[in-house]
Design an enzyme around this catalytic site. Structure first.
Site, PDB file in Angstrom:
ATOM      1  N   PHE A 147      30.032  -8.407  15.645  1.00  0.00           N
ATOM      2  CA  PHE A 147      30.207  -9.723  15.053  1.00  0.00           C
ATOM      3  C   PHE A 147      31.571 -10.247  15.468  1.00  0.00           C
ATOM      4  O   PHE A 147      32.603  -9.732  15.030  1.00  0.00           O
ATOM      5  CB  PHE A 147      30.112  -9.709  13.527  1.00  0.00           C
ATOM      6  CG  PHE A 147      30.290 -11.078  12.932  1.00  0.00           C
ATOM      7  CD1 PHE A 147      29.217 -11.958  12.884  1.00  0.00           C
ATOM      8  CD2 PHE A 147      31.515 -11.508  12.467  1.00  0.00           C
ATOM      9  CE1 PHE A 147      29.379 -13.239  12.382  1.00  0.00           C
ATOM     10  CE2 PHE A 147      31.692 -12.783  11.965  1.00  0.00           C
ATOM     11  CZ  PHE A 147      30.611 -13.649  11.919  1.00  0.00           C
ATOM     12  N   ASP A 232      39.032  -6.810  19.141  1.00  0.00           N
ATOM     13  CA  ASP A 232      38.879  -7.839  18.116  1.00  0.00           C
ATOM     14  C   ASP A 232      39.336  -7.235  16.789  1.00  0.00           C
ATOM     15  O   ASP A 232      38.589  -6.530  16.113  1.00  0.00           O
ATOM     16  CB  ASP A 232      37.415  -8.283  18.041  1.00  0.00           C
ATOM     17  CG  ASP A 232      37.187  -9.361  16.991  1.00  0.00           C
ATOM     18  OD1 ASP A 232      38.070  -9.558  16.131  1.00  0.00           O
ATOM     19  OD2 ASP A 232      36.102  -9.985  17.007  1.00  0.00           O
ATOM     20  N   LYS A 261      42.333 -14.468  10.563  1.00  0.00           N
ATOM     21  CA  LYS A 261      42.192 -14.233   9.133  1.00  0.00           C
ATOM     22  C   LYS A 261      43.529 -13.990   8.442  1.00  0.00           C
ATOM     23  O   LYS A 261      44.205 -14.937   8.076  1.00  0.00           O
ATOM     24  CB  LYS A 261      41.189 -13.107   8.879  1.00  0.00           C
ATOM     25  CG  LYS A 261      39.766 -13.479   9.304  1.00  0.00           C
ATOM     26  CD  LYS A 261      38.732 -12.556   8.752  1.00  0.00           C
ATOM     27  CE  LYS A 261      37.338 -12.883   9.281  1.00  0.00           C
ATOM     28  NZ  LYS A 261      36.835 -14.185   8.858  1.00  0.00           N
TER      29      LYS A 261
END
Length: 406
Positions: A147, A232, A261
């Protein structure tokens, strides 16, 4: 009881949202109005312990005073210049973030998906301009269960039907290999391979931790074949797993970090690609950009985030409290939980289907004052703020035990 400061009840607020906001999410039925540290309060005054932290965007908790102060001060000066001009905050932020990552350069963006898209562009440019791959042939290897965001490029190399189906046609140039299988990954590398793009720990998949040695084997395979390793770390990075970056758990340094984030402190969307000059230096003026990327307000909060992490105190806290969380969750295995996966203050908890689905357990916990999120049917994820207390973890796990026996 309705909080007099908020004229709408929870049900009215939810009804309004359902009527006017596109249904691209299925939220739990709670309307959050305030937050402080590890806790949030809804419009009717009920408090909840937040064990989701906005998918790790709130690593430092709600309204961390240092971060709020940094943003408040900057709001009184200037918020946006665009990259058409220099601003007096971006350089300091980029220097501090590069130092934290042990790299040379930073390419600032806004969202995590933008960071991933930027990493893809950088990898292709590097393949053509440095490695010598023929134009249009660059390939990027990704992992099953990945994801990395929800843009059309990214969902094109997802194997999740819910993310992918109905959104094609998709961009070519990606190959999916099994996550955790270093031999399969090495076998997929060829002369046209520009990069390997991986989550060191897969978050959306349910906090899936690869086998010991996997990341080292990936690093070795990339180095041997002159291929970039792109990590990531948008969910796993910046203290979440007890180290600054999840790759550190195996002593591995990727060529590019993708960050987001928590980089915005739960206040602003801030993301970045961080790497050395030999890689990020392939991007030239006019080839990539963002009106808001690197804006002074974002740089101010990003710099404050880096300063919080520079001491290592939060990372050590996450590691110690993660061990505490693991010990408490282990008592539930066989008692409504079939398996747990824990890395620092990040846990995937697989619910016994006989006790309900992940969503059903999340709804029970909501009624008991604990916020978690389900994923892939039977799993709930826990990602509490790094400022949570051990006693709060104990209480939350006790609530989970009750939810599983209710």
């Amino acid at each position: 009881m309705t909080d007099p400061r908020f004229p709408d009840s929870s049900s009215a607020a939810i009804t309004g949202e359902e009527a006017h906001v596109a249904h691209n999410y299925h939220p739990l039925p709670v309307v959050v109005a305030e937050g402080d540290g590890s806790w949030v309060t809804d419009v009717e005054g009920k408090r909840y312990l937040d064990l989701l932290s906005a998918y790790s965007a709130l690593n430092f908790g709600h309204r961390h005073p240092t971060l709020v102060a940094a943003v408040t001060e900057q709001l009184g000066r200037i918020t946006l210049t665009s990259r058409a001009f220099h601003n007096d905050r971006l350089g300091a932020f980029a220097e501090a973030l590069a130092e934290l990552a042990g790299k040379d350069m930073v390419l600032p963006m806004n969202t995590g998906a933008e960071a991933v898209e930027t990493g893809i562009k950088v990898a292709r440019a590097w393949a053509y301009r440095v490695k010598g791959v023929a134009e249009g042939r660059a390939k990027i290897i990704v992992a099953s269960g990945n994801f990395h965001g929800r843009t059309t490029t990214i969902v094109g190399f997802s194997d999740d039907p819910q993310a992918r189906d109905g959104f094609g046609p998709f961009a070519p140039g990606f190959e999916i290999v099994p996550y955790g299988d270093a031999a399969a990954l090495a076998a997929a590398i060829d002369d046209d391979t520009a990069a390997v793009l991986l989550e060191p720990i897969q978050g959306e998949a349910g906090v899936v931790i690869p086998p010991e040695g996997y990341l080292r084997a990936v690093r070795d395979a990339c180095t041997a074949a002159n291929v970039l390793f792109i990590a990531d770390e948008i969910q796993s990075g910046l203290g979440r797993v007890g180290t600054t970056f999840a790759c550190e758990r195996e002593g591995v340094v990727p060529d590019l970090y993708l960050l987001g984030k928590a980089l915005g402190g739960g206040i602003l969307p801030v993301s970045a690609v961080v790497g050395d000059r030999e890689v990020l230096g392939v991007i030239h003026p006019g080839e990539h950009g963002s009106t808001f990327g690197g804006n002074p307000l974002a740089a101010a909060v990003g710099l404050a985030v880096v300063d919080l992490l520079a001491t290592g105190d939060l990372q050590r806290r996450a590691l110690a409290l993660g061990d505490h969380l693991r010990s408490r969750l282990e008592t539930l295995v066989g008692a409504g939980v079939t398996a747990i996966r824990v890395a620092g203050l990040w846990a995937g908890v697989d619910i016994d289907p006989a006790r309900g689905t992940g969503r059903e357990v999340a709804e029970k916990l909501l009624a008991q004052g604990v916020l978690v999120k389900d994923t892939h049917g039977q799993t709930i994820r826990m990602a509490p703020p790094l400022v949570i207390r051990a006693t709060e973890i104990d209480w939350a796990v006790a609530q989970l035990r009750l939810a599983l026996t209710d």
